[in-house]
Motif scaffolding. Sequence first.
Motif, PDB file in Angstrom:
ATOM      1  N   THR A 196       0.659  -1.442   0.093  1.00  0.00           N
ATOM      2  CA  THR A 196       0.139   0.128   0.040  1.00  0.00           C
ATOM      3  C   THR A 196       1.008   1.350   0.210  1.00  0.00           C
ATOM      4  O   THR A 196       2.025   1.373   0.703  1.00  0.00           O
ATOM      5  CB  THR A 196      -1.001  -0.187   1.232  1.00  0.00           C
ATOM      6  N   LEU A 198      -0.271   4.294   0.819  1.00  0.00           N
ATOM      7  CA  LEU A 198      -0.681   5.336   1.565  1.00  0.00           C
ATOM      8  C   LEU A 198       0.017   6.105   2.503  1.00  0.00           C
ATOM      9  O   LEU A 198       1.033   5.521   2.910  1.00  0.00           O
ATOM     10  CB  LEU A 198      -2.209   4.645   2.458  1.00  0.00           C
ATOM     11  N   GLN A 202      -3.743   8.944   5.926  1.00  0.00           N
ATOM     12  CA  GLN A 202      -4.566   8.205   5.045  1.00  0.00           C
ATOM     13  C   GLN A 202      -5.004   6.648   5.637  1.00  0.00           C
ATOM     14  O   GLN A 202      -6.097   6.181   5.690  1.00  0.00           O
ATOM     15  CB  GLN A 202      -4.191   8.062   3.612  1.00  0.00           C
ATOM     16  N   ARG A 205      -7.144   6.987   8.822  1.00  0.00           N
ATOM     17  CA  ARG A 205      -8.502   7.381   8.441  1.00  0.00           C
ATOM     18  C   ARG A 205      -9.287   6.214   7.800  1.00  0.00           C
ATOM     19  O   ARG A 205     -10.516   5.930   7.779  1.00  0.00           O
ATOM     20  CB  ARG A 205      -8.593   8.767   7.433  1.00  0.00           C
ATOM     21  N   SER A 206      -8.566   5.615   7.127  1.00  0.00           N
ATOM     22  CA  SER A 206      -8.789   4.225   6.281  1.00  0.00           C
ATOM     23  C   SER A 206      -9.517   3.266   7.298  1.00  0.00           C
ATOM     24  O   SER A 206     -10.337   2.648   6.902  1.00  0.00           O
ATOM     25  CB  SER A 206      -8.073   3.694   5.466  1.00  0.00           C
ATOM     26  N   THR A 209     -13.376   3.628   7.783  1.00  0.00           N
ATOM     27  CA  THR A 209     -13.940   2.997   6.409  1.00  0.00           C
ATOM     28  C   THR A 209     -14.194   1.748   6.863  1.00  0.00           C
ATOM     29  O   THR A 209     -14.959   1.043   6.374  1.00  0.00           O
ATOM     30  CB  THR A 209     -13.067   3.533   5.268  1.00  0.00           C
ATOM     31  N   LEU A 210     -12.977   0.918   7.042  1.00  0.00           N
ATOM     32  CA  LEU A 210     -13.062  -0.551   7.473  1.00  0.00           C
ATOM     33  C   LEU A 210     -14.043  -0.929   8.267  1.00  0.00           C
ATOM     34  O   LEU A 210     -14.789  -1.946   8.130  1.00  0.00           O
ATOM     35  CB  LEU A 210     -11.558  -0.920   7.666  1.00  0.00           C
ATOM     36  N   ALA A 337      -4.884  -4.756   3.506  1.00  0.00           N
ATOM     37  CA  ALA A 337      -5.029  -4.066   4.830  1.00  0.00           C
ATOM     38  C   ALA A 337      -5.128  -4.970   6.312  1.00  0.00           C
ATOM     39  O   ALA A 337      -5.626  -4.573   7.017  1.00  0.00           O
ATOM     40  CB  ALA A 337      -6.464  -3.225   4.819  1.00  0.00           C
ATOM     41  N   ARG A 340      -4.085  -3.026   9.312  1.00  0.00           N
ATOM     42  CA  ARG A 340      -5.201  -2.074   9.667  1.00  0.00           C
ATOM     43  C   ARG A 340      -6.269  -3.028  10.412  1.00  0.00           C
ATOM     44  O   ARG A 340      -6.917  -2.502  11.522  1.00  0.00           O
ATOM     45  CB  ARG A 340      -5.575  -1.026   8.577  1.00  0.00           C
TER      46      ARG A 340
END
Length: 399
Positions: A196, A198, A202, A205-206, A209-210, A337, A340
Motif C-alpha cells: 500500500t 498510503l 490516510q 482514516r481508512s 472506513t474498514l 489491509a 489495519r
Amino acid sequence: MAKEQQRQGVALTKGLVFLMAVSCGLAVANLYYNQPLLAEIGRTFQASDQMTGMISMLTQIGYAVGMFLFIPLGDIKERRRMIVLLLLAVGIALIAVAAAQNLVWMYAASMAVGITTVAPQMIVPLAAHLAAPEERGKVIGSVMSGLLIGILLARTVSGFIGGVFGWRSMYIIAAILMFALAYTLRRKLPASHPETQLTYGQLVRSMGTLIDGERTLREAAMIGAMMFGAFSVFWTALTFYLEGPHYGYGSEVAGLFGLVGVVGAAAASVIGRLTDRWSPRLIAGFAVLIALLSYASFWLAGSMLAGLIVGVILLDLGVQGVQITNQARIYRLKPEARSRINTVFMVSCFVGGAVGSSLGSYAWSRWGWNGVCAVGGCMVLLAFVCWLSFRAGARAEKE
C-alpha cells in the motif's frame, strides 16, 4: 507455492512458523508478568488492592494505544525492521519498571511497556501474509498457540521468580530476553515489503472506513472486547483471591495456574485447522459458551482448587477459540489491509481487557469472589448476545 509467498520470495517453513510462535509468546508475556506479582508490588509501595490493580489496567491501555499508533504502519513500512525496533524499545521500558521507586513511576513505566509490546501483532499478520490461503488458519493457529502459551506461562514464570528473587528481578530478565529476541529476529525474519502507498494519515482514516464497511470486523471486535474483558477480570482478581484468607497462597501458586491454562492453549493449532474446514463463526459461538461454563465453575466451585482448575482450562480454551476463529475470519477480508484490520480487532480486544482488569480489581474490593464471577460472567454473556445479534447478517457472509 502460494501467490503471496512467491511475491515475497520466502518459503514459510515449519522452523520459521515455530520461531514466530516463540517470539510472540516471549514478547506478549511482558503484559502479564505483573498479574501474579500485584500483591507483592502493592506491599512494596504500600498500596491498596484497587490501586495496585491499576498497574494491570494501564499496561493493557498502553497496549491498545501502541497498537493504534504502530500496527497500521505494517501496511506501509517494512515489518521486520519495525518488529526489531519495538523489541528494543520494550526492553528499555522493562528496565524502567524494574527501577520504579513509587507507584506513579510504576504506572508510567507499565503503560510504556504496554505501548511498546506490540511486536506480536505485527508478527501474526506477517505469518498470515506468508501462508498459503488453504493453510492460513493452521498457520495462524500455530503462531497464536505460542502467543497464548506465552500469556499463560508468563504468570507461572513471574510468580516463581517473584516469589524467590523479588518482582524486580522478573523485569530485568524480561528486558534481557527482549534484546536477545531483537537480535535473533533481525537475522531470521524475512523482509516484508508493503503493498500500500498510503500516507500515515490516510492509513488511520481508512480504519474508520474498514469499520463502517466490514460487518465481520465489527462483530469480531465487539465479541473480542467482551471475551478479553472477561479473561482479564479473572486473572486480575485471582492473585488477590489466592493470597486471601480462604487459600493463603503466595505468588508462586498464583503463577502455577498459568500452567493449568496451557492445557487449553495447546488446542490452538487444532482450532486453527478446524477453521480451515468448518465455519469459523460457528466455532466462535461454541467457544463463547465454553467460556460461560468456565465462570459457572468459578462461581459454583471456586472455593475448591479443582473448581478453579476446571474453570481456568475452560476459560482459556474459550477465549483462544474466539481469538483464533475471529482472526481467521478478518484476515480473509482485505489482504492489503491486514495490519489495519488487525489493529481495529486487537485494539478493541485490549480496551475490553483494560476495562476487565479495572472491573476485576473493583469487584474484588467491593464484593469479593462472587462479585468477580458476576462481572466476568456478564461480559461473556454480552459476547454471546453480540454473536446472536449478528447471526442474521452472517447468513449472507461467505465463510
